[in-house]
Each structure stands twice: as structure tokens, then as C-alpha cells.
Design a protein around this motif. Structure first.
Motif, PDB file in Angstrom:
ATOM      1  N   ASN A 174       0.780  -1.104   0.070  1.00 24.94           N
ATOM      2  CA  ASN A 174      -0.016   0.113   0.047  1.00 24.94           C
ATOM      3  C   ASN A 174       0.814   1.324   0.145  1.00 24.94           C
ATOM      4  O   ASN A 174       0.673   2.128  -0.658  1.00 24.94           O
ATOM      5  CB  ASN A 174      -0.962   0.074   1.272  1.00 24.94           C
ATOM      6  N   LYS A 175       2.021   1.223   0.675  1.00 17.80           N
ATOM      7  CA  LYS A 175       2.933   2.428   0.951  1.00 17.80           C
ATOM      8  C   LYS A 175       3.539   2.552  -0.644  1.00 17.80           C
ATOM      9  O   LYS A 175       3.713   3.802  -1.160  1.00 17.80           O
ATOM     10  CB  LYS A 175       3.913   1.986   1.894  1.00 17.80           C
ATOM     11  N   GLU A 178       0.975   4.346  -2.807  1.00 21.32           N
ATOM     12  CA  GLU A 178       0.611   5.758  -2.588  1.00 21.32           C
ATOM     13  C   GLU A 178       1.860   6.674  -3.115  1.00 21.32           C
ATOM     14  O   GLU A 178       1.892   7.742  -3.244  1.00 21.32           O
ATOM     15  CB  GLU A 178       0.489   5.792  -0.907  1.00 21.32           C
ATOM     16  N   GLU A 179       3.295   6.085  -2.585  1.00 26.14           N
ATOM     17  CA  GLU A 179       4.315   6.985  -2.987  1.00 26.14           C
ATOM     18  C   GLU A 179       4.339   7.063  -4.488  1.00 26.14           C
ATOM     19  O   GLU A 179       4.524   8.192  -5.061  1.00 26.14           O
ATOM     20  CB  GLU A 179       5.674   6.164  -2.540  1.00 26.14           C
ATOM     21  N   THR A 181       1.896   7.073  -6.672  1.00 22.75           N
ATOM     22  CA  THR A 181       0.693   8.005  -6.992  1.00 22.75           C
ATOM     23  C   THR A 181       1.086   9.733  -6.582  1.00 22.75           C
ATOM     24  O   THR A 181       0.949  10.413  -7.401  1.00 22.75           O
ATOM     25  CB  THR A 181      -0.587   7.610  -6.089  1.00 22.75           C
ATOM     26  N   THR A 182       1.910   9.619  -5.435  1.00 21.97           N
ATOM     27  CA  THR A 182       2.389  10.944  -4.982  1.00 21.97           C
ATOM     28  C   THR A 182       3.456  11.552  -5.901  1.00 21.97           C
ATOM     29  O   THR A 182       3.616  12.902  -6.204  1.00 21.97           O
ATOM     30  CB  THR A 182       3.105  10.874  -3.499  1.00 21.97           C
ATOM     31  N   THR A 269      -7.120   9.824 -11.176  1.00 21.93           N
ATOM     32  CA  THR A 269      -6.744   9.442  -9.776  1.00 21.93           C
ATOM     33  C   THR A 269      -7.787   8.242  -9.293  1.00 21.93           C
ATOM     34  O   THR A 269      -7.196   7.089  -8.684  1.00 21.93           O
ATOM     35  CB  THR A 269      -6.943  10.674  -8.984  1.00 21.93           C
ATOM     36  N   ASP A 273      -6.562   4.653  -8.186  1.00 20.49           N
ATOM     37  CA  ASP A 273      -7.098   3.762  -6.789  1.00 20.49           C
ATOM     38  C   ASP A 273      -7.789   2.644  -7.255  1.00 20.49           C
ATOM     39  O   ASP A 273      -8.038   1.500  -6.365  1.00 20.49           O
ATOM     40  CB  ASP A 273      -8.235   4.865  -6.203  1.00 20.49           C
ATOM     41  N   ALA A 276      -5.152   0.121  -7.828  1.00 21.89           N
ATOM     42  CA  ALA A 276      -4.681   0.004  -6.477  1.00 21.89           C
ATOM     43  C   ALA A 276      -5.244  -1.178  -5.563  1.00 21.89           C
ATOM     44  O   ALA A 276      -4.971  -1.872  -4.889  1.00 21.89           O
ATOM     45  CB  ALA A 276      -4.157   1.093  -5.880  1.00 21.89           C
ATOM     46  N   GLN A 280      -4.223  -5.126  -4.195  1.00 23.36           N
ATOM     47  CA  GLN A 280      -4.061  -5.371  -2.937  1.00 23.36           C
ATOM     48  C   GLN A 280      -5.051  -6.590  -2.644  1.00 23.36           C
ATOM     49  O   GLN A 280      -4.503  -7.330  -1.790  1.00 23.36           O
ATOM     50  CB  GLN A 280      -4.647  -4.103  -2.049  1.00 23.36           C
TER      51      GLN A 280
END
Length: 287
Positions: A174-175, A178-179, A181-182, A269, A273, A276, A280
């Protein structure tokens, strides 16, 4: 770990530096706006011929505004006064950065149909075909493909890792997503603030031009010893209305385009998601 952080920092800087540089482009657009006002809108051909100009002894800029009689729409806009070149610059800025955002977001969507890409990735993940999903990301490219590829690469690395338990692997996966995506967001959102700002500022600057025009109109109405200067009065009123029209038009276009591009970014976005979550769920099911 330090090398990984450094690499991420370099990617963030690269994305922030991508696209047009407002600090360089906006001054150039201001010069272009002033030139359009002086040499295109202020071209003597846009006004009725003045005998003094025909002799060449008087420059066009030396003729008082009340003695200029526009005979074309461009000449009418010129009569809007010194606020007009600023509003023209605003309009050009909106157009230039809208084109820039259009091409950036089009590139971010990648090649091929994005909806089909999302469906195909989800289908492959349901079958635990990670390698095939990675190949799809290489073909799609774009921001969505980049994020998904980073997530799938981490997926493969964690699947073969025996030092972490399942909960730790899910947190790490998950991290990583997120990174990734950022890292993509600065490129997508860059220069959007310009459109948002001009959507408000253009109206305020136009209001300033309107007030100046009305001040001139009332001054002409009050001067002349009881006989208003009709020419000066009409110029003041036209200056006020021209600035109002330019400001409202620029503001409306900026707001519409800002909302359009914002919806595009939100759509990208959302798709990130969506995939993503599929990554998961697939990892939780098969590992």
C-alpha cells in the motif's frame, strides 16, 4: 534506503519541472499582450482616417482618445484603455496553459483506451498473472501505467519475501502504491493554480477597468460648465463596458477549463485507486 529516497526526490523534482515554466512564460505573454494592444488593436486602419495622420506629422499615439473614431471591432476594444493589454495577457495565458494541460493530461492517460486498460489489469490480477499485467503497463505507459507498474513490481518482490508476515507485506504494498501516486500528482496538477487564479483575478482587474471608465464618464459629465463632453462621456462608458466584457469572458473560460481539467485529473486518480485496490485484493487472495 537512502538511495531509494534520493531517487524518489529526483523523480519529484523532475515532475515539478516538467511542462511550461510560469515564471518565464507569463512575462513573455505580457509583452505579446501589449504588442497586440498597440500594434493590432491600435492599428490606424481600425479607425476612421484622421487628416493629421495622413500628413505624417502626428503619431497615432498622440491623437486624443476622444478624437479617435473606431470603425472596426478591434478599434472598439482598443478604446478600453490601459487595462485591456492586461486582460489580453490573461486571456492568452489561459489559452496557452490550457493547451499545455491538455497535452500533459493526454500523455498521462497513456496510449490506448484507459478504461480497457483498467479492465484488463483487473482481469489479469484476478488470475494472478502479474507478469502479463506488467507487460500491459509497458504498453500503456502514462501516469496510470507508471503507478500500476510500480505497484506490480513491489507485488512481485513481496511475494518472494519470506522475512515479512502478510500484514507487513500489505502495508509495504500500500505504501509503494501511495508513493508512486504521489510522484505522479505534481505533473498532473502543475499550473492548474494559474487557471484557478485567473478565473477570479480577471474579473477583479476588469472591475478596476470598469471603475476607471465610469470615473472618466462622470468626470466628463460634470465638466464643461453644464454642457457635458459627449465624446469623452461615450469613451468613458465604452471603456467601462469593454473591460467588463473582456474580464467576464476570460474568467468564464478559465473557470470552465479549470473544472474540465480537474475532472480529468480526478478521473485518472480514480482509475489509479481502482487498480490499486485490485492489486491489494489479488495479493491478499494469492499470498
Amino acid at each position: 534506503m537512502e538511495m531509494n529516497v534520493s531517487k524518489n526526490d529526483e523523480q519529484v523534482v523532475a515532475r515539478k519541472q516538467g511542462g511550461l515554466n510560469p515564471g518565464l512564460i507569463i512575462p513573455i505573454l505580457l509583452v505579446i499582450g501589449v504588442c497586440i494592444y498597440l500594434f493590432v488593436l491600435g492599428n490606424p486602419g481600425n479607425f476612421k482616417t484622421d487628416p493629421r495622420l495622413a500628413g505624417g506629422s502626428v503619431y497615432f499615439s498622440d491623437v486624443p482618445d476622444k478624437e479617435l473614431h473606431p470603425e472596426s471591432f478591434m478599434g472598439i476594444i482598443y478604446m478600453g484603455g490601459p487595462i485591456v493589454p492586461i486582460l489580453i495577457t490573461f486571456m492568452i495565458t489561459v489559452i496557452v496553459f490550457s493547451f499545455e494541460r491538455f497535452f500533459v493530461l493526454r500523455k498521462a492517460s497513456g496510449s490506448g483506451n484507459l478504461d480497457n486498460f483498467v479492465l484488463k489489469i483487473r482481469s489479469l490480477l484476478n488470475q494472478n498473472k502479474v507478469d502479463e499485467a506488467l507487460e500491459e503497463c509497458d504498453r500503456q505507459q502514462g501516469s496510470v501505467g507508471n503507478v500500476v507498474k510500480e505497484g506490480l513490481t513491489t507485488y512481485k518482490a513481496l511475494a518472494s519475501d519470506t522475512t515479512l508476515n502478510k500484514e507487513q507485506k500489505m502495508v509495504a504494498l500500500n505504501k509503494a502504491i501511495e508513493e508512486a501516486t504521489t510522484l505522479e500528482m505534481p505533473m498532473l496538477e502543475k499550473n492548474m493554480m494559474i487557471l484557478s487564479t485567473l478565473g477570479t483575478v480577471a474579473t477583479l482587474v476588469a472591475l478596476l477597468g470598469t471603475v476607471i471608465g465610469m470615473i472618466k464618464a462622470f468626470f466628463a459629465l460634470g465638466s464643461g460648465g453644464g454642457t457635458p463632453d459627449a465624446a469623452a462621456l461615450s469613451i468613458g462608458i465604452s471603456e467601462a463596458l469593454i473591460n467588463t466584457a473582456l474580464g467576464i469572458g476570460t474568467s468564464a473560460i478559465a473557470i470552465i477549463l479549470y473544472n474540465f481539467f480537474t475532472s480529468k485529473i480526478d478521473g485518472l486518480t480514480y482509475k489509479i485507486d481502482e487498480i490499486a485496490m485490485s492489486i491489494q485484493q489479488s495479493f491478499a487472495e494469492f499470498h
